[in-house]
Every structure is written in structure tokens, then in C-alpha cells.
Design an enzyme around this catalytic site. Structure first.
Site, mmCIF file in Angstrom:
data_model
loop_
_atom_site.group_PDB
_atom_site.id
_atom_site.type_symbol
_atom_site.label_atom_id
_atom_site.label_comp_id
_atom_site.label_asym_id
_atom_site.label_seq_id
_atom_site.Cartn_x
_atom_site.Cartn_y
_atom_site.Cartn_z
ATOM 1 N N ARG A 163 42.449 29.952 51.141
ATOM 2 C CA ARG A 163 41.433 29.832 49.984
ATOM 3 C C ARG A 163 42.028 29.713 48.791
ATOM 4 O O ARG A 163 43.464 30.041 48.402
ATOM 5 C CB ARG A 163 41.051 31.266 49.965
ATOM 6 C CG ARG A 163 39.887 31.383 48.992
ATOM 7 C CD ARG A 163 40.045 32.624 48.114
ATOM 8 N NE ARG A 163 41.213 32.724 47.143
ATOM 9 C CZ ARG A 163 41.382 33.861 46.374
ATOM 10 N NH1 ARG A 163 40.703 34.742 46.324
ATOM 11 N NH2 ARG A 163 42.682 33.729 45.625
ATOM 12 N N HIS A 221 9.717 65.651 40.496
ATOM 13 C CA HIS A 221 10.503 64.955 41.177
ATOM 14 C C HIS A 221 10.440 65.630 42.510
ATOM 15 O O HIS A 221 10.223 64.886 43.922
ATOM 16 C CB HIS A 221 11.900 64.418 40.888
ATOM 17 C CG HIS A 221 11.973 63.576 39.751
ATOM 18 N ND1 HIS A 221 12.829 62.570 39.709
ATOM 19 C CD2 HIS A 221 11.387 63.602 38.465
ATOM 20 C CE1 HIS A 221 12.564 61.739 38.596
ATOM 21 N NE2 HIS A 221 11.829 62.565 37.666
ATOM 22 N N HIS A 261 35.169 37.281 42.920
ATOM 23 C CA HIS A 261 35.759 38.295 42.543
ATOM 24 C C HIS A 261 35.490 38.626 40.986
ATOM 25 O O HIS A 261 35.627 38.080 39.925
ATOM 26 C CB HIS A 261 37.252 37.804 42.671
ATOM 27 C CG HIS A 261 38.283 38.955 42.263
ATOM 28 N ND1 HIS A 261 38.951 39.846 43.108
ATOM 29 C CD2 HIS A 261 38.726 39.337 41.024
ATOM 30 C CE1 HIS A 261 39.834 40.385 42.437
ATOM 31 N NE2 HIS A 261 39.704 40.498 41.033
ATOM 32 N N HIS A 319 35.586 41.450 37.711
ATOM 33 C CA HIS A 319 35.944 42.965 37.264
ATOM 34 C C HIS A 319 34.890 43.596 36.585
ATOM 35 O O HIS A 319 34.027 42.757 36.118
ATOM 36 C CB HIS A 319 37.269 42.467 36.446
ATOM 37 C CG HIS A 319 38.574 42.299 37.116
ATOM 38 N ND1 HIS A 319 39.447 43.482 37.187
ATOM 39 C CD2 HIS A 319 39.068 41.382 37.920
ATOM 40 C CE1 HIS A 319 40.384 43.159 38.196
ATOM 41 N NE2 HIS A 319 40.476 41.842 38.412
ATOM 42 N N HIS A 334 47.764 37.830 49.260
ATOM 43 C CA HIS A 334 47.520 36.965 48.158
ATOM 44 C C HIS A 334 48.465 36.553 47.357
ATOM 45 O O HIS A 334 49.346 37.345 46.801
ATOM 46 C CB HIS A 334 46.492 38.279 47.107
ATOM 47 C CG HIS A 334 45.866 37.526 45.924
ATOM 48 N ND1 HIS A 334 46.356 37.906 44.790
ATOM 49 C CD2 HIS A 334 44.870 37.019 45.811
ATOM 50 C CE1 HIS A 334 45.568 37.367 43.916
ATOM 51 N NE2 HIS A 334 44.759 36.808 44.394
HETATM 52 C C1 LIG Z 1 44.894 38.340 38.245
HETATM 53 C C2 LIG Z 1 45.628 38.748 39.141
HETATM 54 O O1 LIG Z 1 45.399 39.894 39.656
HETATM 55 S S1 LIG Z 1 46.651 38.062 40.017
HETATM 56 C C3 LIG Z 1 47.532 38.923 41.340
HETATM 57 C C4 LIG Z 1 48.447 39.632 40.431
HETATM 58 N N1 LIG Z 1 49.643 39.966 41.430
HETATM 59 C C5 LIG Z 1 50.818 40.257 41.029
HETATM 60 O O2 LIG Z 1 51.151 39.856 39.926
HETATM 61 C C6 LIG Z 1 51.669 40.746 42.225
HETATM 62 C C7 LIG Z 1 52.680 41.536 41.842
HETATM 63 N N2 LIG Z 1 53.638 40.635 40.923
HETATM 64 C C8 LIG Z 1 54.976 40.859 41.080
HETATM 65 O O3 LIG Z 1 55.570 41.431 41.948
HETATM 66 C C9 LIG Z 1 55.547 39.835 40.390
HETATM 67 O O4 LIG Z 1 54.814 39.436 39.194
HETATM 68 C C10 LIG Z 1 56.021 38.481 41.001
HETATM 69 C C11 LIG Z 1 57.069 38.769 41.848
HETATM 70 C C12 LIG Z 1 54.880 37.835 41.567
HETATM 71 C C13 LIG Z 1 56.717 37.389 40.028
HETATM 72 O O5 LIG Z 1 57.528 38.167 39.457
HETATM 73 P P1 LIG Z 1 58.753 37.430 38.313
HETATM 74 O O6 LIG Z 1 59.393 36.291 38.963
HETATM 75 O O7 LIG Z 1 59.713 38.547 37.802
HETATM 76 O O8 LIG Z 1 57.719 36.867 37.089
HETATM 77 P P2 LIG Z 1 56.770 37.552 36.178
HETATM 78 O O9 LIG Z 1 56.132 38.473 36.857
HETATM 79 O O10 LIG Z 1 57.523 38.204 34.970
HETATM 80 O O11 LIG Z 1 55.834 36.551 35.464
HETATM 81 C C14 LIG Z 1 55.079 35.885 36.620
HETATM 82 C C15 LIG Z 1 55.668 34.735 36.727
HETATM 83 O O12 LIG Z 1 54.850 33.733 37.736
HETATM 84 C C16 LIG Z 1 54.165 32.695 37.142
HETATM 85 N N3 LIG Z 1 52.748 32.732 37.490
HETATM 86 C C17 LIG Z 1 51.765 33.488 36.980
HETATM 87 N N4 LIG Z 1 50.727 33.200 37.699
HETATM 88 C C18 LIG Z 1 50.929 32.200 38.436
HETATM 89 C C19 LIG Z 1 50.095 31.400 39.443
HETATM 90 N N5 LIG Z 1 48.968 32.142 39.588
HETATM 91 N N6 LIG Z 1 50.686 30.598 40.182
HETATM 92 C C20 LIG Z 1 52.049 30.207 40.086
HETATM 93 N N7 LIG Z 1 52.805 30.820 39.057
HETATM 94 C C21 LIG Z 1 52.314 31.639 38.434
HETATM 95 C C22 LIG Z 1 54.435 32.797 35.644
HETATM 96 O O13 LIG Z 1 54.723 31.606 34.957
HETATM 97 C C23 LIG Z 1 55.846 33.526 35.622
HETATM 98 O O14 LIG Z 1 56.813 32.702 35.941
HETATM 99 P P3 LIG Z 1 57.988 32.346 34.975
HETATM 100 O O15 LIG Z 1 59.289 33.297 36.014
HETATM 101 O O16 LIG Z 1 58.556 31.148 35.084
HETATM 102 O O17 LIG Z 1 57.961 33.204 33.921
HETATM 103 O O1 LIG Z 2 42.581 35.655 43.574
HETATM 104 C C1 LIG Z 2 41.117 35.900 43.204
HETATM 105 O O2 LIG Z 2 40.375 35.281 43.301
HETATM 106 C C2 LIG Z 2 41.283 37.025 42.120
HETATM 107 C C3 LIG Z 2 42.604 37.155 41.445
HETATM 108 C C4 LIG Z 2 42.441 38.310 40.462
HETATM 109 O O3 LIG Z 2 42.864 39.501 40.840
HETATM 110 C C5 LIG Z 2 41.545 38.356 39.311
HETATM 111 O O4 LIG Z 2 41.520 37.044 38.949
HETATM 112 O O5 LIG Z 2 41.121 38.867 38.751
HETATM 113 ZN ZN LIG Z 3 41.411 40.960 40.059
#
Ligand SMILES: CC(=O)SCCNC(=O)CCNC(=O)[C@H](O)C(C)(C)COP(=O)(O)OP(=O)(O)OC[C@H]1O[C@@H](n2cnc3c(N)ncnc32)[C@H](O)[C@@H]1OP(=O)(O)O
Ligand SMILES: O=C(O)CCC(=O)C(=O)O
Ligand SMILES: [Zn+2]
Length: 482
Positions: A188, A346, A249, A251, A128
Site C-alpha cells: 500500500r 426516558h 487514516h 486523527h 508500516h
Molecule cells: C505520521 C506517522 O505516524 S508516520 C509513522 C511514524 N513511525 C515511526 O516514526 C516509527 C518509529 N520511528 C523510528 O524508530 C525512527 O524515527 C526511525 C528508525 C524510523 C528513523 O530514525 P532516525 O534514522 O534516527 O531518524 P529520525 O527519526 O531522527 O528522523 C526521521 C528520518 O526519516 C526521514 N523520513 C521521515 N519520513 C519519511 C518517509 N515517510 N519516508 C522516507 N524517509 C522519511 C527523515 O528525513 C529523517 O531522515 P534523516 O536521518 O535524513 O534526517
Molecule cells: O500510513 C498512513 O497512511 C498513515 C500514517 C500516519 O500514521 C499518519 O499520517 O498519521
Molecule cells: Zn497516524
């Protein structure tokens, strides 16, 4: 020895699993285990989904996200070994896809993703990522079968998360999708926070990515705000716009995650995201077990043919232990009282036919049903079954008298199975040997006082006799085993 009641082939006497007389310690209280007797064959399930050309209730797929969304649960930390154990368990259960944390999250995440891809599981492995070429380049090198790309489309996320407009989002999505497709793996595209996004924006980007050949588009209720009706409307509208599969998806912030998943399938969604016991950001997403409960009530044959349901409890225990939480008492299927019947009304009906008060057959999940008979809500039918299980033959009238004695004690304090059994055994022995042994176990002085009070209240009522007999002698009845 009394024969079981007429037509009672599903009660405490009919242990299909051969575990006779099962007085089970059942995590906190004890009750009769009635075994894993099947529900009698139903002519027709009135809860079967209405035939509907849109509905995928009978052909849905699961994208299991414990190792992605689940890792976002506050208490979660999975090392490589635990991830592999969970992935193997999910694979055995039969989930269609296993979604893993982004390899861009950390070096260990990337290595773990590669390791899981090498396991050769039957479930397809997805990772993802953000809608960004840097993430996509890392993802395609891990060996995954597919990539789930996501980017927020609501104004909240466009302004306060990534700061990109719809034109940028669309162009980047096209670039990422084409790149992943060129590697010959599934792709996706999902809009984060779909239900707070502009409908025109949504349909426009989904239509664009569908035309360039995504395998699935995803709708995400990221903040758990959607109601089942909103879900139905959005998915049905989208179904008319794209020809690819639709993943959803949900929540659970407002308690609709399972209902929303079901409505999405009814409206034409093809894939549902789950996590074991629902773990995820905040209070999580659609739980795997909860979805199974919902779907088996709709199409038992499909669910049973696809998933190894008897493995559910072990998977839940595995994940619950890994993230150090308890399985909630009221958990779907595996909660400790999910198949425990207590009130006399029951219990009687359940003993005759479990379909009276159960929509799910616990045996489908390798679980057992219990009749909790040691309480003041019990009835003579439950006590008769218990007596039969103890090889004690009482007439209906005798059962009623014995039940009154059990209730008299249960009115004063919580009672255990041992207490009820002692009363049944001693009642029986007194009938046959005229020994007049005490019917009740030891009472504390406070309990004696309460019983005395109760006696006053009951004065002149039919229960009075039972109480009089019950408290006549306070020597421990437990010693007087029949
Ligand atoms: C709704 C959800 O659950 S989505 C899935 C969430 N999953 C995760 O976040 C995975 C774990 N995340 C991480 O390890 C980190 O957040 C990373 C490696 C993805 C990014 O880390 P960092 O570069 O330090 O950035 P940070 O987490 O502070 O901020 C998110 C960055 O992604 C960008 N971003 C956020 N969502 C998206 C997206 N869907 N697509 C592209 N860029 C995005 C933000 O603008 C921010 O960028 P910036 O560096 O220009 O500010
Ligand atoms: O990738 C997706 O469709 C869901 C991401 C996610 O975890 C969310 O939006 O809550
Ligand atoms: Zn989610």
C-alpha cells in the site's frame, strides 16, 4: 404482585439472560440492570444508508493499528507478550488486518514483528515503513503479508520532515513498490498529511502507483484537520482516478475521526485504520469501538456477521490496562454509562421499548442496559418496575406516592439504590401491616436541616405530605428489610 405493564416485554421484568433482580454495582453508581433484551424487530431502519453505488458502508475492512499507531501513544509500551496478547485478541474479534510498528524502528520491533507473523492468525499482518529501500528490505524479510509505505506530500513535511520533492517521492515510491511486489506480498502506498497536500500532486502520485499495481492507496489526515465534507470530496475524487482499494487514516485532533471514517466509506474508501480506544500520536485516531458503533447503526447485519462484537470490552480493557489509562465514562459502547437511562421520561419509554432512546442494542456487544432510578429525576413508571423486580405489588397510585417519597430524599442528597429500595419496601410494609416504620435511612444533622428547609418550601404543596411522612422517624430503614 403486579404484572408488567401491557406490552412491556423489554423491561426490568424480562431478563432474557436469566439474571433476575439484577441490582448491579455499576462502576460508581448503581441502577437496575434491565438485562440484554433485544430491540423489537424494526420494520425498516430509517438510518440505513441511502443506496449509493460509491458507498462501501456495507463492505468495509478494518486495518487495526493499535500495534503501530497505538504504540505511538505517549503512554504505550508493549513487550512481546503483550503484543501477542493484543494481536490474538484483535484476530479473534475479526479485524481484517493488523498493522505493526516498522521493523526498522528497533531490533526488538523487528523480532516482535517476526514473532507475530509466525502466530498463523486469520488477520493479515502488515508492517508500516517509510518510503525508503532500506526499510523495505528489512520489512519483506519479517514474514508479513503486506507492507504499508508512507511518505509526507504536504509542503510542511516536504520542507521540514524528509526534505524531498515530488519527483524524488514518486521515483522512490515506484522503486519501493516494485521491490515489495516482487516478493509476492501486498503493498500500500500512502501520502502523509494528505489534506494539506496539493490536490494535483496527490492525484498524480496516486495515479502513478495505481498503474504499477499497488493493492491500496492511503489517504491520511495526519494532523486531524479534515472535516467530513472535505473527506467525502477527496475520496470521491480519488475513487474516480484509481482502480485499487482506498485506505483512510484519520486523527482525532478536531473530533472528526469517526465521522470522517464514515464519510470516507460513503465516498468509496474500502479500508479504515483504527486503534483500540483510539490510542495513537497526540489524542489518537478513529477508535475501533467508535467505528463499530457508527457502522452497526448503518448496517447491523454486516457488522454482526463479520466481527465478534462481544469481545470489544475485553479488548478495550486489555489495551487500556496495558497503556495504563481508564476507559472514558462516555466511551462508545463500553463507557460505564453508555446504556444507562436516568430521567423518568426516558426510563418509562425504555422499559416499554428500548428503541425509543437507544440506536444501538447493548446486547449486540454483550453489554447490558441500566435504568438509574435512585434520583430526583426518576418517575413512577421506573419505581413501579423496580417494585415489581423486588416482588412488591403496588397500585399505580401507590407507586406515585412512593415515588414522591423517594424524590423528597433525593432532593436533599444523592441517594443509592439501597435508599430507594428501603423506601419502597417500607412503604409497602406500612401499607399492609400499618407498622408505620420509618421510610428513610439515617440522615445527618446537616441533611435534617436541609429537609426541614425543604419542608418549609414545600409547605402547602402536594410533596409536603410525602416529606412529613418521610422524616417523621429517622431510624434506619435499611434494617427494615421487607
Ligand atoms: C505520521 C506517522 O505516524 S508516520 C509513522 C511514524 N513511525 C515511526 O516514526 C516509527 C518509529 N520511528 C523510528 O524508530 C525512527 O524515527 C526511525 C528508525 C524510523 C528513523 O530514525 P532516525 O534514522 O534516527 O531518524 P529520525 O527519526 O531522527 O528522523 C526521521 C528520518 O526519516 C526521514 N523520513 C521521515 N519520513 C519519511 C518517509 N515517510 N519516508 C522516507 N524517509 C522519511 C527523515 O528525513 C529523517 O531522515 P534523516 O536521518 O535524513 O534526517
Ligand atoms: O500510513 C498512513 O497512511 C498513515 C500514517 C500516519 O500514521 C499518519 O499520517 O498519521
Ligand atoms: Zn497516524
Amino acid at each position: 404482585m403486579c404484572p408488567p405493564a401491557e406490552g412491556n416485554n423489554n423491561g426490568v421484568n424480562g431478563h432474557a439472560n436469566g439474571s433476575a433482580n439484577g441490582v448491579m454495582s455499576h462502576e460508581g453508581f448503581t441502577a437496575i440492570e434491565t438485562g440484554q433484551n433485544p430491540h423489537p424487530q424494526r420494520q425498516r431502519n430509517p438510518y440505513q444508508p441511502v443506496g449509493d453505488f460509491l458507498s462501501n458502508v456495507s463492505r468495509f475492512k478494518i486495518i487495526e493499528s493499535t500495534l503501530r499507531e497505538g504504540e505511538q501513544f505517549a503512554n504505550a509500551f508493549f513487550d512481546r507478550e503483550k503484543k501477542i496478547e493484543i494481536a490474538k485478541a484483535l484476530d479473534e474479534f475479526g479485524v481484517d488486518y493488523i498493522e505493526l510498528t516498522s521493523p526498522a524502528a528497533s531490533e526488538q520491533s523487528r523480532l516482535d514483528c517476526e514473532a507475530i507473523c509466525k502466530l498463523g492468525l486469520k488477520s493479515k499482518i502488515l508492517t508500516h515503513i517509510r518510503c525508503h529501500m532500506d526499510d523495505a528490505r528489512i520489512a519483506v524479510e519479517t514474514g508479513v503479508d503486506g507492507v504499508d509505505v508512507v511518505i509526507g506530500t504536504s509542503s510542511y513535511l516536504r520542507e521540514h520532515s524528509h526534505g524531498k520533492d515530488m519527483t524524488y517521492i514518486t521515483n522512490t515510491a515506484i522503486e519501493v513498490i516494485n521491490f515489495v511486489k516482487s516478493k509476492g506480498i501486498e503493498i500500500r502506498f500512502s501520502s502523509e498529511d494528505s489534506f494539506r497536500s496539493d490536490l494535483v500532486d496527490l492525484l498524480s502520485i496516486y495515479s502513478t502507483v495505481d498503474k504499477i499495481g499497488v493493492n491500496r492507496v492511503g489517504i491520511a489526515d495526519t494532523v486531524g484537520c479534515a472535516s467530513p465534507r472535505q473527506v467525502y470530496d477527496l475520496v470521491r475524487t480519488l475513487r474516480g482516478v484509481v482502480s485499487c482499494d482506498i485506505e483512510c487514516h484519520f486523527h482525532n485532533d478536531t473530533g472528526c475521526a469517526i465521522a470522517n471514517a464514515y464519510c470516507a466509506l460513503e465516498a468509496g474508501a474500502t479500508h479504515i485504520d483504527t486503534s483500540v480506544i483510539g490510542i495513537g500520536e497526540r489524542n489518537g485516531i478513529t477508535p475501533l469501538g467508535g467505528l463499530m458503533a457508527r457502522m452497526i447503526a448503518a448496517d447491523r447485519d454486516y457488522v454482526k456477521s463479520k466481527y465478534r462484537l462481544e469481545k470489544l470490552k475485553d479488548i478495550e480493557d486489555l489495551v487500556a490496562a496495558a497503556v495504563e489509562v481508564n476507559i472514558p465514562f462516555n466511551n462508545y459502547i463500553t463507557g460505564f454509562c453508555a446504556f444507562t437511562h436516568k430521567a423518568g421520561i426516558h426510563a418509562k419509554a425504555i422499559l416499554n421499548n428500548p428503541s425509543t432512546y437507544e440506536i444501538i442494542n447493548p446486547a449486540d456487544f454483550g453489554m447490558s442496559r441500566y435504568v438509574h432510578f435512585a434520583s430526583r429525576l426518576t418517575g413512577w413508571n421506573a419505581i413501579k418496575s423496580r417494585a415489581t423486580q423486588l416482588n412488591i405489588n403496588l397500585t399505580d397510585e401507590q407507586c406515585k406516592q412512593c415515588t414522591a417519597k423517594i424524590k423528597a430524599l433525593a432532593d436533599v442528597r444523592p441517594i443509592a439504590v439501597d435508599d430507594a429500595d428501603s423506601i419502597i419496601r417500607t412503604f409497602y410494609r406500612n401499607l399492609h401491616h400499618a407498622e408505620n416504620k420509618p421510610l428513610l435511612p439515617d440522615l445527618t444533622p446537616e441533611e435534617k436541616a436541609k429537609v426541614a428547609e425543604k419542608e418549609k418550601e414545600l409547605n402547602g404543596q402536594p410533596e409536603k405530605r410525602a416529606l412529613d411522612e418521610a422524616v417523621a422517624d429517622q431510624a434506619p430503614a435499611k434494617k427494615a428489610k421487607a
